[in-house]
Design an enzyme around this catalytic site. Sequence first.
Site, mmCIF file in Angstrom:
data_model
loop_
_atom_site.group_PDB
_atom_site.id
_atom_site.type_symbol
_atom_site.label_atom_id
_atom_site.label_comp_id
_atom_site.label_asym_id
_atom_site.label_seq_id
_atom_site.Cartn_x
_atom_site.Cartn_y
_atom_site.Cartn_z
ATOM 1 N N ASP A 1 60.327 54.652 43.568
ATOM 2 C CA ASP A 1 60.129 53.286 43.405
ATOM 3 C C ASP A 1 60.661 52.999 41.741
ATOM 4 O O ASP A 1 60.584 53.882 40.982
ATOM 5 C CB ASP A 1 58.426 52.895 43.180
ATOM 6 C CG ASP A 1 58.253 51.403 43.352
ATOM 7 O OD1 ASP A 1 58.767 50.772 44.141
ATOM 8 O OD2 ASP A 1 57.663 51.204 42.502
ATOM 9 N N GLU B 1 63.842 73.922 44.528
ATOM 10 C CA GLU B 1 63.010 75.152 44.758
ATOM 11 C C GLU B 1 62.162 75.102 46.089
ATOM 12 O O GLU B 1 62.066 76.085 46.905
ATOM 13 C CB GLU B 1 61.893 74.988 43.732
ATOM 14 C CG GLU B 1 61.957 75.949 42.573
ATOM 15 C CD GLU B 1 60.977 75.309 41.498
ATOM 16 O OE1 GLU B 1 61.235 74.780 40.574
ATOM 17 O OE2 GLU B 1 59.575 75.143 41.803
#
Length: 548
Positions: free
Chosen positions: A210, A260
């Site tokens: 957002d 990751e």
Amino acid sequence: MSETIHVSAGNEWWRNAVVYQVYPRSFADANGDGTGDVEGIRSRIPYLAKLGIDAIWMNPWYPSPLLDGGYDVADYRSIAPMFGSLDDAQALIEDAHRAGIKVIVDLVPNHTSWDHEWFVEALAAAPRSPARDRYIFREGKGIDGELPPTNWSSVFGGPAWSRCDDGQWYLHLFDISQPDLNWHHPEVRAEFRDIFRFWIDLGVDGFRVDVAHGLIKDLSFPDLDLASEILTVGHIDNHPHWDRDEVHDIIREWRAVLNEKEAEYNKDLMMVAEAWVKAESVPLYLRPDEYHQSFNFDFVGCPWDVDQMRSSIARALVDAASVNSSATWVLSNHDVLRHPTRYGLPAGTDYQEWLMTGPTELCDQQLGTQRGLAVIMMLLALPGSTYIYQGEELGLHEVPDLPHDVLDDPVWRRSENTRKGRDGCRVPIPWTQTGPSFGFGEGAPWLPQPAHFSDQSVEAQDGVDGSILELYRSALALRSAHWVERGDLTWLNVDSNAIAFERNRYASITNFGDSNIALPPGEVMLTSSQPAQQDQLAPNTTVWLRLT
Ligand code: GLC
């Protein structure tokens, strides 16, 4: 125009996904309290699977006072009790995955709710204490600090600063209940990296971020020349709080977390930016170590106009390819007037003014619907992914005449009742032709539905030849069978009033003019308006052809 646009290669699911946006409050209400919930959404997974979408994007479902529809988050690691529990959310993610549907959650990093524990702590703390550093508290100007620190205005209207009892001011670019976080603070940065990890560990596949162009504010606090600012910026260089260069460092930190986790779970993750920035800036957000995608709001702003739409499409495709991303296509969402209504209103209509003063008949509903279908079919044939907003597959229009006393959008409050805001596109979905809320739930819905929703309900359209729902289903099925893997796009010279392109012997042609267009030889796969014609394309219509 007859040139080819290259499409970036890549097998990640998001590159060509059809993503269905679920506004949890208004999708399906399983417990009958008038508000949608996670159980309701779970019960509709078979419907979504049959529609043929690839992913759902959940609008915020976190604990929140709902002063901005949930974009005022009180706890980022939990689910609002009115929507369900974290266990329900996990069950939904598992259900969706079993049905072959990915799940994207909405992350709101620019601000928290004033109910967030950090802000409660900040308000209770003394001015200039460390607890206030996670937000943006400042002394005011004037003799007694009675004036706000800058002249910035809130996106929802009124000043972007509110004063605490102890005299300090805090910044809120949105509602007074949404204090902006201080993204220079290491704790804020660490907290959000951890929130990303939390949801990935719970099983989600991606994030819609957002106000992705917010976050960083120039702490020297320059005043702005403009009397009021708008969400779509970009016309001011070096703006003090939108689209600042430092934002990209934050995005890189998040991308590293996703990278990751991709390695840990051996799956593709993604983030898509809600960045209302000028078109030239969009590719910067899509560099290989930043967002995977960004919403193409330029296209949302295009009126029904052949040249504007064509150049917006071309630009989005070229820009996405330049950074190895994929284009995104959006017509509607929970923030904008539903697109069939936009296309049914005379060009140049000020939407918020129309919502206030009408008349509702100014919108030619039938024309808007027809054009909306023509545009979605055109977009579904393009390279890239398409974001569908719940209810558009039923042909829902904006509900322009909601009574004033039900309006809930902070835009209505903050504008002192001069702008109605966005509630008209958030009215609960009609599932059945009868019932207290047309199958949305057992009780009265949180926003009233108009009587004509009965005819637009899923029940009224399911299995009905020529219905909008069936058109969406057919289009999505044909898209995944034929369009997705077709690669590069070549513009076709069919007519100056047409947007026409070919992708490896499949063509999509849309007629923006007032008269029929002669079609090249081919076999009609689908048209957006019935009945299909053999060699002529009617105005306001898209056809998909297998070229012969
Ligand atoms: C985004 C959301 C909108 C919300 C605002 C503030 O633009 O899409 O609904 O009001 O951010 O969080």
